[in-house]
Design a protein around this motif. Structure first.
Motif, PDB file in Angstrom:
ATOM      1  N   VAL A 206       1.268 -16.598  -1.697  1.00 47.22           N
ATOM      2  CA  VAL A 206       0.853 -15.631  -2.713  1.00 47.22           C
ATOM      3  C   VAL A 206      -0.667 -15.613  -2.895  1.00 47.22           C
ATOM      4  N   SER A 207      -1.297 -16.779  -2.910  1.00 42.51           N
ATOM      5  CA  SER A 207      -2.749 -16.834  -3.095  1.00 42.51           C
ATOM      6  C   SER A 207      -3.475 -16.118  -1.962  1.00 42.51           C
ATOM      7  N   THR A 208      -2.986 -16.281  -0.735  1.00 34.04           N
ATOM      8  CA  THR A 208      -3.596 -15.593   0.413  1.00 34.04           C
ATOM      9  C   THR A 208      -3.428 -14.089   0.303  1.00 34.04           C
ATOM     10  N   LYS A 209      -2.233 -13.660  -0.086  1.00 28.32           N
ATOM     11  CA  LYS A 209      -1.944 -12.237  -0.192  1.00 28.32           C
ATOM     12  C   LYS A 209      -2.749 -11.584  -1.309  1.00 28.32           C
ATOM     13  N   MET A 210      -2.837 -12.256  -2.449  1.00 26.12           N
ATOM     14  CA  MET A 210      -3.583 -11.690  -3.574  1.00 26.12           C
ATOM     15  C   MET A 210      -5.082 -11.665  -3.302  1.00 26.12           C
ATOM     16  N   GLU A 211      -5.595 -12.692  -2.658  1.00 29.89           N
ATOM     17  CA  GLU A 211      -7.016 -12.719  -2.318  1.00 29.89           C
ATOM     18  C   GLU A 211      -7.363 -11.552  -1.406  1.00 29.89           C
ATOM     19  N   ALA A 212      -6.483 -11.271  -0.444  1.00 32.25           N
ATOM     20  CA  ALA A 212      -6.726 -10.158   0.482  1.00 32.25           C
ATOM     21  C   ALA A 212      -6.682  -8.826  -0.249  1.00 32.25           C
ATOM     22  N   ASN A 213      -5.666  -8.633  -1.124  1.00 34.12           N
ATOM     23  CA  ASN A 213      -5.518  -7.370  -1.843  1.00 34.12           C
ATOM     24  C   ASN A 213      -6.659  -7.138  -2.826  1.00 34.12           C
ATOM     25  N   LEU A 214      -7.019  -8.174  -3.585  1.00 37.10           N
ATOM     26  CA  LEU A 214      -8.117  -8.034  -4.535  1.00 37.10           C
ATOM     27  C   LEU A 214      -9.454  -7.869  -3.815  1.00 37.10           C
ATOM     28  N   GLY A 215      -9.562  -8.453  -2.626  1.00 37.60           N
ATOM     29  CA  GLY A 215     -10.772  -8.266  -1.826  1.00 37.60           C
ATOM     30  C   GLY A 215     -10.939  -6.812  -1.407  1.00 37.60           C
ATOM     31  N   ILE A 216      -9.824  -6.165  -1.059  1.00 38.30           N
ATOM     32  CA  ILE A 216      -9.864  -4.744  -0.685  1.00 38.30           C
ATOM     33  C   ILE A 216     -10.272  -3.904  -1.893  1.00 38.30           C
ATOM     34  N   ILE A 217      -9.668  -4.190  -3.062  1.00 46.75           N
ATOM     35  CA  ILE A 217      -9.988  -3.441  -4.274  1.00 46.75           C
ATOM     36  C   ILE A 217     -11.465  -3.584  -4.627  1.00 46.75           C
ATOM     37  N   ALA A 218     -11.968  -4.824  -4.569  1.00 45.82           N
ATOM     38  CA  ALA A 218     -13.383  -5.061  -4.897  1.00 45.82           C
ATOM     39  C   ALA A 218     -14.304  -4.361  -3.902  1.00 45.82           C
ATOM     40  N   GLY A 219     -13.961  -4.429  -2.605  1.00 44.48           N
ATOM     41  CA  GLY A 219     -14.785  -3.801  -1.571  1.00 44.48           C
ATOM     42  C   GLY A 219     -14.851  -2.297  -1.713  1.00 44.48           C
ATOM     43  N   VAL A 220     -13.698  -1.668  -1.964  1.00 47.02           N
ATOM     44  CA  VAL A 220     -13.660  -0.217  -2.151  1.00 47.02           C
ATOM     45  C   VAL A 220     -14.465   0.181  -3.388  1.00 47.02           C
ATOM     46  N   SER A 221     -14.329  -0.600  -4.460  1.00 51.20           N
ATOM     47  CA  SER A 221     -15.055  -0.301  -5.703  1.00 51.20           C
ATOM     48  C   SER A 221     -16.555  -0.349  -5.496  1.00 51.20           C
ATOM     49  N   PHE A 222     -17.047  -1.421  -4.859  1.00 52.49           N
ATOM     50  CA  PHE A 222     -18.481  -1.549  -4.624  1.00 52.49           C
ATOM     51  C   PHE A 222     -18.997  -0.447  -3.693  1.00 52.49           C
ATOM     52  N   GLY A 223     -18.244  -0.158  -2.635  1.00 50.51           N
ATOM     53  CA  GLY A 223     -18.676   0.848  -1.673  1.00 50.51           C
ATOM     54  C   GLY A 223     -18.807   2.227  -2.296  1.00 50.51           C
ATOM     55  N   ILE A 224     -17.802   2.637  -3.059  1.00 54.65           N
ATOM     56  CA  ILE A 224     -17.827   3.961  -3.679  1.00 54.65           C
ATOM     57  C   ILE A 224     -18.822   3.997  -4.826  1.00 54.65           C
ATOM     58  N   ALA A 225     -19.008   2.867  -5.520  1.00 59.21           N
ATOM     59  CA  ALA A 225     -19.959   2.821  -6.634  1.00 59.21           C
ATOM     60  C   ALA A 225     -21.373   3.163  -6.162  1.00 59.21           C
ATOM     61  N   PHE A 226     -21.811   2.546  -5.072  1.00 63.76           N
ATOM     62  CA  PHE A 226     -23.165   2.804  -4.584  1.00 63.76           C
ATOM     63  C   PHE A 226     -23.288   4.193  -3.956  1.00 63.76           C
ATOM     64  N   PHE A 227     -22.145   4.793  -3.592  1.00 64.33           N
ATOM     65  CA  PHE A 227     -22.154   6.170  -3.089  1.00 64.33           C
ATOM     66  C   PHE A 227     -22.556   7.136  -4.196  1.00 64.33           C
ATOM     67  N   GLN A 228     -22.284   6.756  -5.484  1.00 59.63           N
ATOM     68  CA  GLN A 228     -22.624   7.631  -6.607  1.00 59.63           C
ATOM     69  C   GLN A 228     -24.133   7.815  -6.746  1.00 59.63           C
ATOM     70  N   LEU A 229     -24.910   6.852  -6.250  1.00 59.37           N
ATOM     71  CA  LEU A 229     -26.366   6.945  -6.373  1.00 59.37           C
ATOM     72  C   LEU A 229     -26.907   8.189  -5.674  1.00 59.37           C
TER      73      LEU A 229
END
Length: 250
Positions: A206-229
């Protein structure tokens, strides 16, 4: 009144900025759809794990769902504001992009921080869920789903159930069974159960699976956030050029 040549130089710049901003707004709208989809996917894929650690969960999926829905609406507003060439609408659009930028940063940071605190939270949550496991406990459904879906049993191994109050009466939960038919006698005997239940513990899976899923969420958030600039810059520039051009024509 400014010379005609000055106005002729300004109009191509405004047209160019409008073209870029409309294109950006359409892409911005598409990112809203992506954020909404990622948020829903994160909520569904992490639902059982977040239910298990309900006291210390993350709001990142909910932030993404809300932000994505708002982006879809304001992406269309951005196209309308650009076509109308209204300075106040463009300024409002730029302000919204700033708010979206901050919201996505919060979601990304939330997912990133929770990702690194995950092992401690899951260890505590699994220990509590196994010890307090019973048919009326609010966490038992989540634990059963995790064990049957991921093919794991207990915290570190299936023997973790030994000594629990549930094991003394019922043996190992049926959600640990490799097949649908595990007899009560087998589930109450650890030696016999070794071949009938999953041996791998759920903590590492579970820890491996959640780390991977939350990593995707964080990565998408950061990527799209800086696109707003980019959008913030284009909207502010277009608003300024249109305002200056209106003054020059007076």
């Amino acid at each position: 009144m400014s010379p005609p040549s000055r106005r002729l130089q300004t109009k191509p710049v405004i047209t160019c900025l409008k073209t870029f901003l409309i294109s950006y707004s359409l892409i911005f709208w598409a990112t809203g759809v992506i954020l909404l989809a990622v948020g829903v996917w994160g909520k569904v894929s992490l639902e059982n794990y977040l239910a298990l650690a309900a006291d210390q969960s993350t709001n990142a999926p909910y932030v993404l769902i809300g932000t994505g829905a708002c982006i879809i609406v304001f992406g269309l507003f951005g196209c309308f504001a650009t076509c109308r060439g209204s300075p106040w609408m463009l300024k409002l659009y730029a302000m919204f992009l700033t708010l979206v930028f901050l919201a996505e940063l919060v979601a990304g940071i939330s997912g990133f921080i929770f990702r690194h605190e995950l092992k401690h939270i899951l260890d505590k949550a699994f220990t509590t869920a196994v010890k307090q496991y019973n048919t009326t406990d609010s966490h038992h459904n989540a634990l059963d789903t995790i064990q049957s879906t991921l093919g794991c049993c207990g915290i570190n191994t299936y023997t973790d159930w030994n000594g629990t109050a549930y094991f003394k009466e019922n043996g190992i939960p049926t959600s640990c069974c490799k097949t649908k038919h595990c007899s009560p006698e087998v589930l109450k005997d650890l030696k016999q159960a070794a071949t009938e239940v999953y041996e791998q513990g759920c903590f590492s899976v579970v820890s491996t699976k959640m780390e991977a899923n939350l990593g995707i969420i964080a990565g998408v958030s950061f990527g799209i956030a800086f696109f707003q600039l980019i959008g913030m810059f284009l909207a502010c520039c277009l608003s300024r050029y249109i305002t200056n051009n209106q003054y020059e024509m007076v």
